[in-house]
Design an enzyme around this catalytic site. Structure first.
Site, mmCIF file in Angstrom:
data_model
loop_
_atom_site.group_PDB
_atom_site.id
_atom_site.type_symbol
_atom_site.label_atom_id
_atom_site.label_comp_id
_atom_site.label_asym_id
_atom_site.label_seq_id
_atom_site.Cartn_x
_atom_site.Cartn_y
_atom_site.Cartn_z
ATOM 1 N N CYS A 37 -15.252 -4.078 -11.512
ATOM 2 C CA CYS A 37 -14.936 -4.331 -10.093
ATOM 3 C C CYS A 37 -16.101 -4.978 -9.344
ATOM 4 O O CYS A 37 -15.918 -5.457 -8.223
ATOM 5 C CB CYS A 37 -14.505 -3.046 -9.410
ATOM 6 S SG CYS A 37 -13.000 -2.384 -10.130
ATOM 7 N N HIS B 261 -15.031 -3.921 -1.781
ATOM 8 C CA HIS B 261 -14.093 -3.867 -2.903
ATOM 9 C C HIS B 261 -12.944 -2.942 -2.510
ATOM 10 O O HIS B 261 -13.163 -1.882 -1.922
ATOM 11 C CB HIS B 261 -14.823 -3.344 -4.146
ATOM 12 C CG HIS B 261 -13.906 -3.045 -5.270
ATOM 13 N ND1 HIS B 261 -13.012 -3.971 -5.754
ATOM 14 C CD2 HIS B 261 -13.706 -1.908 -6.005
ATOM 15 C CE1 HIS B 261 -12.313 -3.427 -6.735
ATOM 16 N NE2 HIS B 261 -12.705 -2.178 -6.906
ATOM 17 N N ASN C 57 -5.883 -2.611 -6.052
ATOM 18 C CA ASN C 57 -7.193 -2.942 -6.614
ATOM 19 C C ASN C 57 -7.007 -4.025 -7.675
ATOM 20 O O ASN C 57 -6.498 -3.747 -8.764
ATOM 21 C CB ASN C 57 -7.809 -1.673 -7.209
ATOM 22 C CG ASN C 57 -9.176 -1.918 -7.823
ATOM 23 O OD1 ASN C 57 -9.612 -3.064 -7.961
ATOM 24 N ND2 ASN C 57 -9.855 -0.853 -8.202
HETATM 25 O O1 UT7 Z 1 -12.335 0.232 -8.732
HETATM 26 C C1 UT7 Z 1 -12.904 0.950 -9.784
HETATM 27 C C2 UT7 Z 1 -13.448 2.234 -9.334
HETATM 28 N N1 UT7 Z 1 -12.366 3.170 -9.149
HETATM 29 C C3 UT7 Z 1 -12.298 3.870 -8.014
HETATM 30 O O2 UT7 Z 1 -13.031 3.667 -7.084
HETATM 31 C C4 UT7 Z 1 -11.267 5.004 -7.972
HETATM 32 C C5 UT7 Z 1 -11.911 6.281 -7.424
HETATM 33 N N2 UT7 Z 1 -11.021 7.413 -7.403
HETATM 34 C C6 UT7 Z 1 -9.931 7.485 -6.579
HETATM 35 O O3 UT7 Z 1 -9.629 6.567 -5.860
HETATM 36 C C7 UT7 Z 1 -9.165 8.792 -6.525
HETATM 37 O O4 UT7 Z 1 -9.899 9.795 -7.201
HETATM 38 C C8 UT7 Z 1 -7.738 8.678 -7.140
HETATM 39 C C9 UT7 Z 1 -6.868 7.829 -6.248
HETATM 40 C C10 UT7 Z 1 -7.792 8.085 -8.530
HETATM 41 C C11 UT7 Z 1 -7.098 10.065 -7.225
HETATM 42 O O5 UT7 Z 1 -7.101 10.693 -5.931
HETATM 43 P P1 UT7 Z 1 -7.690 12.159 -5.748
HETATM 44 O O6 UT7 Z 1 -7.488 12.514 -4.340
HETATM 45 O O7 UT7 Z 1 -9.089 12.190 -6.291
HETATM 46 O O8 UT7 Z 1 -6.710 13.022 -6.623
HETATM 47 P P2 UT7 Z 1 -7.048 13.988 -7.855
HETATM 48 O O9 UT7 Z 1 -7.299 13.202 -9.078
HETATM 49 O O10 UT7 Z 1 -8.056 15.000 -7.434
HETATM 50 O O11 UT7 Z 1 -5.654 14.745 -7.992
HETATM 51 C C12 UT7 Z 1 -5.185 15.630 -6.969
HETATM 52 C C13 UT7 Z 1 -3.765 16.040 -7.318
HETATM 53 C C14 UT7 Z 1 -3.616 16.526 -8.755
HETATM 54 O O12 UT7 Z 1 -2.647 17.564 -8.769
HETATM 55 P P3 UT7 Z 1 -3.108 19.104 -8.845
HETATM 56 O O13 UT7 Z 1 -3.914 19.213 -10.103
HETATM 57 O O14 UT7 Z 1 -3.918 19.334 -7.600
HETATM 58 O O15 UT7 Z 1 -1.794 19.837 -8.862
HETATM 59 C C15 UT7 Z 1 -3.022 15.337 -9.449
HETATM 60 O O16 UT7 Z 1 -2.262 15.681 -10.586
HETATM 61 O O17 UT7 Z 1 -2.897 14.921 -7.167
HETATM 62 C C16 UT7 Z 1 -2.148 14.754 -8.369
HETATM 63 N N3 UT7 Z 1 -1.869 13.329 -8.530
HETATM 64 C C17 UT7 Z 1 -0.778 12.756 -8.012
HETATM 65 N N4 UT7 Z 1 0.255 13.251 -7.287
HETATM 66 C C18 UT7 Z 1 1.210 12.381 -6.900
HETATM 67 C C19 UT7 Z 1 -2.611 12.398 -9.175
HETATM 68 N N5 UT7 Z 1 -2.008 11.202 -9.081
HETATM 69 C C20 UT7 Z 1 -0.867 11.398 -8.362
HETATM 70 C C21 UT7 Z 1 0.174 10.549 -7.944
HETATM 71 N N6 UT7 Z 1 1.178 11.087 -7.219
HETATM 72 N N7 UT7 Z 1 0.174 9.227 -8.208
#
Ligand code: UT7
Length: 339
Positions: free
Chosen positions: A116, A256, A286
């Protein structure tokens, strides 16, 4: 001898026509528009469809748009650089294919790989080619077909990414405007949280690597999120300090587009208000190396000669950086040529 400075003298883009919105995605994996909008800020993304079409297909059309907008003929281009992590194939380079398709017959071409941050790393290289006096017209393309490495059964990664390409022309600046300063960084330790394991020389594609889904992006969202906020904010603040810029002096932050919450946090640390952030994540998601030049295209008509803008990125590697640019021209090049 007077120092030569490189300036961005035009921008161009290509977006695939297919729109994958959150409603359609919700039928593919267990997710909702509400979750994606509140946790990431993406409404829809573009997907490149068609057999045998890779990043070069988008990249060369971004180059054609750029050449058209700047009134440049393809044979004037001396170098084509493409930043991508989704090359058409291992070799030849995607830049080579783009140069061939866009008929940049006098150019040599090569790829830059920094995920990225690819556009910023490529921009630094392109500037050095101009600043050294070696070249007068260099094209830098950011092109990624992320749909080719996204697992559409993994709800944690598939909402994030989209496909696109955008390109900029770099020429020696005619005045004090141009690319002023860059601070770029890498940390290979980031491989733990963000990588694509299969398909390279360490783990060439086999039935087993495919069964293990190593040909898809592996991302652990939370550690990547934390690293993105702290590194992007630190490097952006550093570049402001180094160039004696207050938040009032900055016309736009060009971040980004990975997550709206990351963008908000970085802007807050920099003291930049929301209206001074270039944002198009809701439309395209992204698009990896294409996000920053795509923002420049979307906001081109708002930019004026002499505007201070800060480009900032974080991505796989880890890689991150910030670049201070004093914008070199007024408004949209195409609109100006029509008037
Ligand atoms: O460009 C390259 C660099 N990449 C980035 O900058 C990405 C950085 N990370 C992020 O943007 C975020 O961490 C994500 C968007 C990938 C994920 O968001 P988050 O708020 O960190 O969610 P999480 O991974 O902590 O998951 C929270 C909950 C989980 O459920 P439980 O375990 O709390 O029951 C996940 O299973 O959200 C759940 N979850 C979803 N729920 C509905 C994960 N993806 C989804 C989804 N829809 N698409």
């Amino acid at each position: 001898m007077e120092k030569i400075r490189a300036a961005i003298t035009g921008v161009g883009a290509y977006l695939p026509t297919y729109v994958l919105n959150n409603e359609e995605l919700s039928q593919m994996v267990d997710t909702t528009d509400e979750w994606i909008m509140s946790r990431i800020g993406i409404k829809e993304r573009r997907i490149l469809k068609g057999d045998g079409l890779g990043s070069s297909h988008m990249g060369y059309q971004a180059v054609l748009d750029l050449l058209d907008k700047t009134g440049t003929s393809a044979d004037e281009i001396e170098v084509v650089i493409c930043s991508t992590v989704t090359p058409d194939m291992q070799f030849p380079s995607t830049a080579n294919l783009i140069a061939h398709k866009a008929e940049c017959t006098n150019a040599y071409a090569f790829d830059v790989s920094a995920a990225c941050s690819g556009f910023l790393f490529g921009l630094n290289v392109a500037c050095k080619l101009i600043e050294s006096g070696a070249h007068k017209k260099v094209i830098l393309v950011g092109a990624d077909k992320m749909s080719s490495i996204v697992n559409y059964e993994d709800r944690a990664t598939c909402p994030i990414f989209g496909d696109a390409a955008a390109a900029v022309l770099l020429e020696p600046s005619k005045d004090e405007n141009g690319v002023i300063d860059a601070s770029l960084h890498s940390d290979g330790g980031g491989i733990v949280h963000l990588h694509m394991k299969g398909g390279g020389s360490a783990y060439p594609s086999t039935h087993e690597t495919v069964d293990r889904k190593w040909h898809y992006i592996h991302q652990e969202g939370q550690p990547v999120f934390k690293a993105a906020v702290s590194h992007m904010a630190d490097v952006s603040v550093e570049i402001m300090r180094r160039n004696n810029l207050t938040s009032d002096d900055v016309k736009y932050l060009v971040p980004h587009q990975a997550n709206m919450r990351i963008i908000d946090a970085v802007a807050r640390r920099m003291g930049i208000s929301a209206d001074k952030c270039m944002i198009n994540i809701h439309k395209y998601g992204n698009t990896t190396a294409a996000t920053i030049p795509l923002c420049l295209c979307d906001y081109e008509d708002k930019l004026k000669k002499g505007d201070n803008i800060i480009l900032a990125s974080f991505g796989g590697g880890y890689t991150w950086g910030a670049i201070h640019v004093k914008w070199a021209y007024d408004g949209d090049k195409r609109r100006k040529s029509i008037l």
